[in-house]
Design an enzyme around this catalytic site. Structure first.
Site, PDB file in Angstrom:
ATOM      1  N   GLU A 211      -0.537  -9.233  -1.684  1.00  0.00           N
ATOM      2  CA  GLU A 211      -1.072  -7.916  -1.358  1.00  0.00           C
ATOM      3  C   GLU A 211      -2.570  -7.770  -1.615  1.00  0.00           C
ATOM      4  O   GLU A 211      -3.225  -6.995  -0.943  1.00  0.00           O
ATOM      5  CB  GLU A 211      -0.282  -6.810  -2.061  1.00  0.00           C
TER       6      GLU A 211
ATOM      7  N   HIS B 179       2.121  -9.068 -12.321  1.00  0.00           N
ATOM      8  CA  HIS B 179       2.761  -7.761 -12.437  1.00  0.00           C
ATOM      9  C   HIS B 179       3.606  -7.754 -13.709  1.00  0.00           C
ATOM     10  O   HIS B 179       4.399  -8.678 -13.927  1.00  0.00           O
ATOM     11  CB  HIS B 179       3.713  -7.507 -11.263  1.00  0.00           C
TER      12      HIS B 179
ATOM     13  N   ASP C 256      -0.610  -0.053 -12.023  1.00  0.00           N
ATOM     14  CA  ASP C 256      -0.501  -0.134 -10.570  1.00  0.00           C
ATOM     15  C   ASP C 256      -0.440   1.304 -10.048  1.00  0.00           C
ATOM     16  O   ASP C 256       0.329   2.117 -10.564  1.00  0.00           O
ATOM     17  CB  ASP C 256       0.774  -0.898 -10.205  1.00  0.00           C
ATOM     18  N   ILE C 257      -1.251   1.637  -9.052  1.00  0.00           N
ATOM     19  CA  ILE C 257      -1.240   3.007  -8.527  1.00  0.00           C
ATOM     20  C   ILE C 257      -0.073   3.250  -7.578  1.00  0.00           C
ATOM     21  O   ILE C 257       0.182   4.386  -7.182  1.00  0.00           O
ATOM     22  CB  ILE C 257      -2.578   3.391  -7.861  1.00  0.00           C
TER      23      ILE C 257
ATOM     24  N   HIS D  15      -3.220 -12.196  -9.878  1.00  0.00           N
ATOM     25  CA  HIS D  15      -2.780 -11.148 -10.788  1.00  0.00           C
ATOM     26  C   HIS D  15      -1.301 -11.306 -11.129  1.00  0.00           C
ATOM     27  O   HIS D  15      -0.551 -11.946 -10.414  1.00  0.00           O
ATOM     28  CB  HIS D  15      -3.044  -9.752 -10.224  1.00  0.00           C
TER      29      HIS D  15
END
Length: 129
Positions: free
Chosen positions: A88, A95, A29-30, A93
């Site tokens: 988001e 996390h 994650d950026i 997805h």
């Protein structure tokens, strides 16, 4: 138009890849909550996690498990937390977040500011674990 994660899968947008097979991709994650915060996505573009095809839903967690084990080998933490939020980015997805306390998974917390070089180094350590 393809979403941001599909563009990552297609190589149109770079990422800090930590794992991949023919059906799934894992990348840092950026805007991480913790060092090693990783996103695991199916390569097919489906918005909602529970709208994934049954076989994809069944197989994403074993793929994520392998990634989580590599993260845990290189990022000091008590465990790897798992979260599926899905608000988001309109692409299912998961996390994977290294954590020591439940507050480490509070998405309202300020995100870490890591450079591209720092993210690249973390990704390499996870890939090589």
């Amino acid at each position: 138009m393809p979403g941001i994660f599909t563009r990552i899968v297609n190589g149109e947008i770079p990422c800090h890849k930590v794992g991949e097979d023919e059906r799934f991709l894992a990348f840092l994650d950026i805007n991480p909550l913790r060092e090693g915060h990783t996103l695991v996505i199916p390569k097919i573009e489906v918005d909602k996690f529970f709208d994934l095809p049954v076989d994809t839903l069944r197989d994403i967690m074993p793929f994520a498990q392998g990634v989580a084990r590599r993260i845990a080998r290189v990022v000091p933490c008590d465990r790897i937390g798992v979260s599926v939020v899905g608000l988001e980015v309109p692409h299912a997805h998961v996390h994977l977040i290294p954590l020591d306390h439940v507050g480490d998974m509070d998405f309202s917390r300020p995100k870490l500011k890591l450079s591209a070089e720092q993210l690249a180094a973390i990704a390499e350590r996870i890939r090589n674990a």
